[in-house]
Enzyme design. Structure first.
Site, PDB file in Angstrom:
ATOM      1  CE  LYS A  80     -35.029  -2.739  25.618  1.00 23.34           C
ATOM      2  NZ  LYS A  80     -35.449  -2.134  23.919  1.00 23.34           N
TER       3      LYS A  80
ATOM      4  CD  GLN B 290     -30.457 -22.237  36.453  1.00 22.68           C
ATOM      5  OE1 GLN B 290     -30.715 -21.190  36.999  1.00 22.68           O
ATOM      6  NE2 GLN B 290     -31.412 -22.878  35.336  1.00 22.68           N
TER       7      GLN B 290
ATOM      8  CG  LEU C  32     -15.004  -3.694  30.344  1.00 23.31           C
ATOM      9  CD1 LEU C  32     -14.790  -5.044  30.679  1.00 23.31           C
ATOM     10  CD2 LEU C  32     -13.710  -3.183  29.646  1.00 23.31           C
TER      11      LEU C  32
ATOM     12  CE  LYS D 218     -22.123  -1.539  34.707  1.00 27.59           C
ATOM     13  NZ  LYS D 218     -21.274  -2.175  33.647  1.00 27.59           N
TER      14      LYS D 218
ATOM     15  CB  THR E 255     -11.242   4.319  36.383  1.00 23.99           C
ATOM     16  OG1 THR E 255     -11.585   3.117  37.312  1.00 23.99           O
ATOM     17  CG2 THR E 255     -10.004   3.916  35.533  1.00 23.99           C
TER      18      THR E 255
ATOM     19  CB  THR F 157     -20.125   5.910  25.092  1.00 27.31           C
ATOM     20  OG1 THR F 157     -19.880   4.658  25.606  1.00 27.31           O
ATOM     21  CG2 THR F 157     -21.532   6.344  25.547  1.00 27.31           C
TER      22      THR F 157
ATOM     23  CE1 TYR G 132     -22.886   2.202  34.645  1.00 28.32           C
ATOM     24  CE2 TYR G 132     -22.577   2.920  36.665  1.00 28.32           C
ATOM     25  CZ  TYR G 132     -21.993   2.254  35.617  1.00 28.32           C
ATOM     26  OH  TYR G 132     -20.781   1.911  35.649  1.00 28.32           O
TER      27      TYR G 132
END
Length: 316
Positions: free
Chosen positions: A93, A164, A75, A151, A177, A39, A147
């Protein structure tokens, strides 16, 4: 002798990533921009290629990377429903495998790493506005889950690496945004309405338009990310970054019609599955910890964004 930090920005040729690369270069950092261009676009970073502190690498972070960096802004991920639902397996993924690979790199390099999370981790919220303490109301098997849950899983991974492996992590939950370099066909409400208005096409509102969103201008958002990265190790987040000004979708459409002088009419379509009814950040933590709050109001930000799209269309 002082050495610049080498900063990796994944998704660096995207809307937010390209603005972040610009900001980091302006601060004198060495920037490694990584993007698979699913994208993102080379056009977003073309003006940066001549900067000797900037490097572009085409790479998909679902595969490991072996580079020398001091900080990582993660990002990489398609952020609009049109794009992330187009290949939902790949979306999951990049959120899960991508996070594992970037956390592994951060562990090897003992690098500080920031995850660009999202307000979508709150799902269709039962609490309004949404504070970071709210655990959300998310459908794990819906069309948006690749999505939303991707996330959420990435946040889990970040905190597990922090507990850990004592990794230096930062998590920003980014609310809606907008600004220059948004993709004209990404399906997000601001770009949709602007493109439709500039072409005098019907403006498409899903539902009755009473659902609310909060819109942060890109410059404000980037300022928040940079401030979060600069905090000391005790600050992990998650921290909401967004504009607490709340508008209905119908109000947004009318604003854009007014600013553009468009003859567009508003038409209504059925509301998509799992579309949140309300979205507004509680930014108390960002104000207290980062000394950050948005500076650009919606009218001013829309004027800049509309001007960008006008230029984009005039060049075609």
């Amino acid at each position: 002798m002082y050495f610049n930090k080498r900063v990796l920005v994944t998704g660096g040729a995207g809307f937010l990533g390209s603005h972040l690369c610009e900001r980091l270069l302006a601060e004198g950092q060495d920037v490694l921009c990584v993007d698979n261009l699913y994208t993102g676009s080379k056009h977003h970073i073309a003006h940066l290629l001549s900067d000797h502190n900037f490097e572009f690498m085409r790479h998909d972070i679902t595969f490991p990377m072996y580079v020398e960096v001091d900080e990582i802004y993660n990002l990489a991920c398609p952020a609009s429903p049109v794009h992330y639902q187009n290949d939902p397996v790949a979306t999951t993924k990049v959120n899960v495998h991508g996070a594992i690979n970037m956390l592994g790199l951060a562990k090897r390099r003992r690098a500080k790493i920031l995850q660009a999370s999202t307000s979508e981790v709150y799902g269709d919220p039962d609490v309004h506005p949404q504070p970071e303490s709210y655990v959300g109301s998310v459908n794990p098997i819906g069309p948006r889950s690749c999505y939303d849950e991707g996330k959420r899983c990435a946040e889990t991974l970040f905190f597990d690496y922090w507990r850990q492996h004592r990794l230096q992590i930062k998590i920003a939950r980014i609310f809606n945004t907008y600004g220059p370099r948004m993709h004209p066909n990404d399906g997000r409400v601001v770009s949709n309405f602007i493109v439709q208005a500039l072409n005098d096409q019907p403006i498409t509102i899903y539902g009755d338009g009473s659902q609310t969103r909060s819109f942060a201008y890109v410059d404000d958002l980037i300022e928040g990310l940079v401030r979060l990265m600069k905090t000391d190790d005790a600050v992990t987040g998650p921290i909401n970054l967004g504009n607490p000004g709340e508008f209905t979708i119908l109000e947004l459409a009318k604003k854009i019609i007014e600013i553009t002088g468009s003859t567009s009419k508003i038409v209504h379509h059925p509301l998509p599955i799992d579309d949140p009814r309300k979205r507004k950040p509680d930014i108390s933590l960002a104000r207290d910890i980062l000394k950050w709050q948005p500076a650009v109001d919606l009218d001013a930000g829309l004027e800049k964004t509309i001007a960008y799209f006008e230029t984009l269309f005039s060049e075609k």
